[in-house]
Design a protein around this motif. Structure first.
Motif: not given
Length: 881
Positions: A429-431, A471-473, A475-485, A515-518
């Motif tokens: 559902v979350l995805g 998580l891949s869905r 990915a865009h948000w994850v990459v927009s945050q400081p990498p260590d978080s 997807t994360l790589e992209e």
């Protein structure tokens, strides 16, 4: 052979006993699993097909030989059906008539299997253009519908349903005097029949005519809808399924007739989506998918979300059957070889040349559809879980954050549930809502993402795999945050999952990582060593199917980090396993496709770092192209003796050659010099298959940039072919041909003059066409500008016809040499033909002025010198330039 097949006389045809025995023996043999026996059967069939009345024997066994078992009789009918498909036009009239008469006379056979087989035979004859020459078929079947005998009525209806499926357009045409005008009202009467099977046939027949908006149905639309409502609560699940299917299609074509009843239809569909029969529930669930595409969706559904959302969420759980089929209890299967049937064919995406846009890396061409919910596509058949997830996804895109109040309370409960099946559905559902509800979810992601990362270590493989997808869905948000978080912990866990002991998890992790790589691109550079160690280790671990996905993850990594991959230690890790696979695979092996695609990305990224590997790779690509062309030639000359080649081998090889030319640049020169690639390219550019031409033109452009001296001698032969391919009917072919012409123009300079006329007319026509995809417009504008730069005398006279669309299509393109050369071309042309721009609008002035900041003060001076006085006046009046 059958010796004495009797002549068909005017009397009733009778089989010869000895002939009949031979046919029966053949039917028995054809049910044997032994391949040698099967081959003998095929040969015998071909022999017997030489006898005109062999087909009489087949129909005789089907309709008259009640002493035989049903599977044998049915098989006889199916062999006859294949004969009808292949050579009905050669049947003697007497044989054709005998078959038709037997079909109609026996449509009421007591056996459902035999009735169905006869129905298939009837519709096959009807589809052979025989509806016109069998005028009594429909009237006869119609009369039989009123028969007191259930079997006769059901058999006729079965046949009619198949005819409606196969010949729906013909039935609504003047060719047959529009029999639908009689058929539709007749079918509607049977909606009230006492037998559920017959009611079900009747609805299925009418359903064939909804999407085509047949006039006869439109004239009876209100009766149809009323009759459907009357059957809404039918006790038979097949009937309920057909009612749901009808309402879903009506939603697409006649929503106007449903609006007055929409409230009760939605209530009904809410019930049906929870039908105990999964097939009914699935048909009903399609309703929400279709409704989401309608403009009125928001207003009619808003009040029902509170009921609908829990139903969809509930449908997203794996059923018990799913879990058995997916071997949900098997945790470790990485050592079990794949079943080759499970490996779906992959389609190679040919190269399309695109330009870089402002704010963001290269855009995908518009004609490329991304694959949405491929979270569990091994159950690739559409089911309630997938349909519910897809419906939630589209509704999230319609209602956006308004969906969340109905979802969040449910999600809290699901995501932390003790039962893994329920927890798994919560992660799905979350995805599913990731795209539509992204604004509203941002608030909760700092808490949810760590929870999902934890789910990557769950003890159930199906939970680990869905967590990868969800998580891949995000990915865009994850990459927009400081990498260590989040990026670093996510990457660490995903890489462990790539080495999971479960194949489904490996697959999900590999896809999610791609997807994360992209999304992350160069953010991954600091972790390259660690990433490569994992991906290379997976090579030794993976079975066949996942290897193909691993190639994709490596290719995407190369695309994402580009030249950062060109470090001796990385090359040392990555290249040996790739080259080892390359050496293991034979030229005929389709696993070459994903490997070649992967190497193409790697070669482009490594640039000169690929030099030590380029020779064997280049040679093999040329060989693949040559072999495919040779095979195509043999097949063309002797189609009966040779197989048609799989041209994908050639397409993928051409694309890898493009990757080499782009990556190695000038270094590719000596490879080209020692091969016959230009001759092969000349043939590929004229191939009948658009994808082959598309890849040829991409390679031509790349070779033009890398080693033009080898291309130049062929220009006179190549240009007319390029001109003919400026046909926007094949978008990608046209796009790549256009780009190649632009590259050739820059290299040819004034020598391009004799060829300008071949292409200019088409280019100007394309840039002025409505609905031309953005990528093609941009490439066309660049090429017109470049052509004008080298041949201003030829192109400038047409300035007035393209200046407007030219300016608009290039305003969002990032600065690069292509845009720069095109803009210089426009300025040169304005100098030659000042009158061409006098009429231009403020809009165009704005854009021309915009180029000033891009080219810099000094260049602008040179350009604007050539502008006509009137244009200079307008520019200085508007912008003080």
């Amino acid at each position: 052979p059958v010796n004495s097949l009797s002549l068909v006389s005017r009397m009733e045809w009778q089989p010869d006993q000895q002939g009949l025995q031979q046919v029966l023996q053949l039917l028995k043999d054809s049910q044997s699993p032994n391949t040698a026996t099967q081959r003998a059967v095929q040969q015998k069939l071909e022999q017997l097909n030489q006898y005109p009345d062999f087909n009489n024997y087949l129909i005789f066994v089907l309709t008259r030989l009640k002493t035989e078992d049903e599977p044998t009789r049915s098989l006889s009918g199916l062999i006859l059906k294949n004969n009808v498909k292949a050579h009905y036009q050669n049947f003697p009239p007497t044989v054709a008539d005998f078959i038709k008469q037997e079909c109609v006379n026996n449509i009421g056979d007591p056996s459902p299997l035999i009735r169905a087989t006869i129905g298939i035979l009837i519709t096959t004859i009807a589809s052979k253009g025989e509806l016109q020459t069998w005028p009594d078929l429909l009237p006869q079947l119609f009369n039989l519908l009123s028969s007191e005998d259930y079997n006769t009525c059901e058999g006729s209806f079965g046949a009619l349903q198949k005819i409606c499926e196969d010949s729906s357009e013909l039935l609504d045409s003047d060719a047959l005097n529009r029999p639908l005008n009689i058929m539709i009202p007749k079918f509607l009467q049977f909606f009230k029949h006492c037998s559920p099977k017959i009611r079900s046939h009747a609805i299925a027949c009418v359903n064939q005519f909804i999407i085509g908006r047949a006039q006869a149905l439109m004239d009876n639309i209100d009766t149809f809808i009323e009759s459907l409502f009357a059957l809404a609560a039918d006790e038979d699940s097949e009937v309920r399924k057909n009612v749901c299917r009808a309402l879903v299609m009506l939603l697409e074509v006649r929503i106007d007739r449903l609006i007055p009843q929409m409230h009760s239809i939605i209530q009904y569909m809410l019930q049906r989506t929870q039908d105990p029969d999964e097939n009914v529930a699935l048909e009903a669930c399609e309703f929400w998918l279709t409704l989401a595409e309608q403009p009125i969706c928001k207003e009619v559904l808003a009040g029902h979300l509170v009921q609908l959302i829990p139903i969809l969420v509930n449908g997203m759980k794996y059923s018990e059957i799913d879990i058995i089929l997916l071997k949900g209890d098997v945790e470790e299967d990485e050592a079990v070889p794949d079943n080759e049937q499970d490996i779906k064919p992959r389609f190679h995406k040919s190269r399309t040349v695109t330009l870089q846009h402002e704010g963001g890396d290269g855009e995908q061409g518009e004609d490329i559809e991304e694959d949405e919910d491929d979270d569990d596509d091994t159950l690739s058949d559409w089911n309630l879980r997938k349909c519910s997830a897809a419906a939630l996804d589209v509704l999230a895109n319609v209602f956006r954050d308004d969906l969340l109040p109905h979802l969040l309370p449910l999600l809290k409960e699901l995501l932390f549930h003790q039962d893994w099946v329920i927890k798994e559905s919560g992660i799905l559902v979350l995805g599913a809502i990731a795209e539509g509800c992204v604004q509203g979810m941002v608030l909760y992601l700092p808490e949810l993402i760590p929870h999902l990362i934890q789910c990557l270590c769950d003890k159930k493989a199906l939970v680990r795999s869905i967590a990868c997808w969800t998580l891949s869905r995000y990915a865009h948000w994850v990459v927009s945050q400081p990498p260590d978080s989040y990026l670093k912990p996510l990457m660490t866990e995903l890489l462990k999952r790539i080495l999971d002991g479960n194949k489904r998890v490996q697959e999900a992790a590999c896809s999610a990582f791609a997807t994360l790589e992209e999304e992350a691109c160069t953010e991954l550079v600091p972790y390259l060593s660690f990433i490569l160690d994992t991906l290379v280790f997976a090579f030794s671990k993976y079975q066949h199917k996942n290897l193909l996905i691993l190639y994709d993850a490596i290719g995407t990594l190369a695309d994402s980090v580009g030249h950062h991959l060109n470090q001796p230690e990385y090359i040392q890790k990555l290249m040996p396993p790739l080259i080892q696979k390359w050496n293991e695979l034979k030229d005929e092996d389709k696993d070459l496709f994903p490997l070649l695609e992967c190497l193409s990305s790697v070669a482009t990224a490594l640039q000169s770092g690929f030099l030590p590997y380029c020779e064997p790779v280049y040679q093999r690509c040329v060989t693949l192209v040559q072999k495919t062309l040779a095979q195509a030639m043999m097949y063309h000359q002797h189609p009966d003796q040779y197989e048609a080649p799989d041209k994908d081998f050639m397409i993928v090889a051409l694309d890898l050659l493009s990757g080499l030319a782009e990556g190695l640049g000038g270094h590719v020169e000596q490879l080209v010099a020692r091969s016959n690639i230009m001759t092969l390219l000349f043939q590929c550019m004229q191939d009948t298959m658009p994808e082959v031409r598309q890849s040829s033109f991409a390679l031509l452009g790349d070779l033009t940039k890398a080693c033009f001296p080898h291309v130049k001698p062929c220009i006179a032969e190549f240009m007319p072919i390029l001109g003919t391919n400026l046909n926007p009917e094949f978008i990608s072919v046209c796009n790549n041909a256009t780009w190649a012409i632009g590259e050739i123009s820059m290299q040819m300079g004034a020598d391009m003059q004799p060829y300008a006329g071949l292409v200019l007319g088409n280019l100007v026509e394309i840039i002025n066409r409505p609905n031309t995809p953005k990528t093609l417009l941009e490439n066309t504008a660049i090429t017109i500008g470049r052509l004008g730069y080298v041949c201003p005398q030829e192109v400038a006279p047409m300035l007035q016809q393209f200046i407007r669309p030219w300016c608009t299509s290039l305003r969002n393109i990032r600065d690069n040499e292509e845009k720069d050369s095109a803009f210089r071309g426009i300025c040169v042309m304005i100098g030659v033909n000042p009158g061409g721009v006098v009429q231009v609008s403020i809009r165009v002035l704005e854009i021309l002025h915009g180029f000033k900041d891009q080219v810099g003060e000094e260049n602008w001076q040179q350009f604007s010198e050539q502008f006509p006085p009137l244009l200079k006046e307008r520019l200085s009046a508007c912008y003080g330039v």
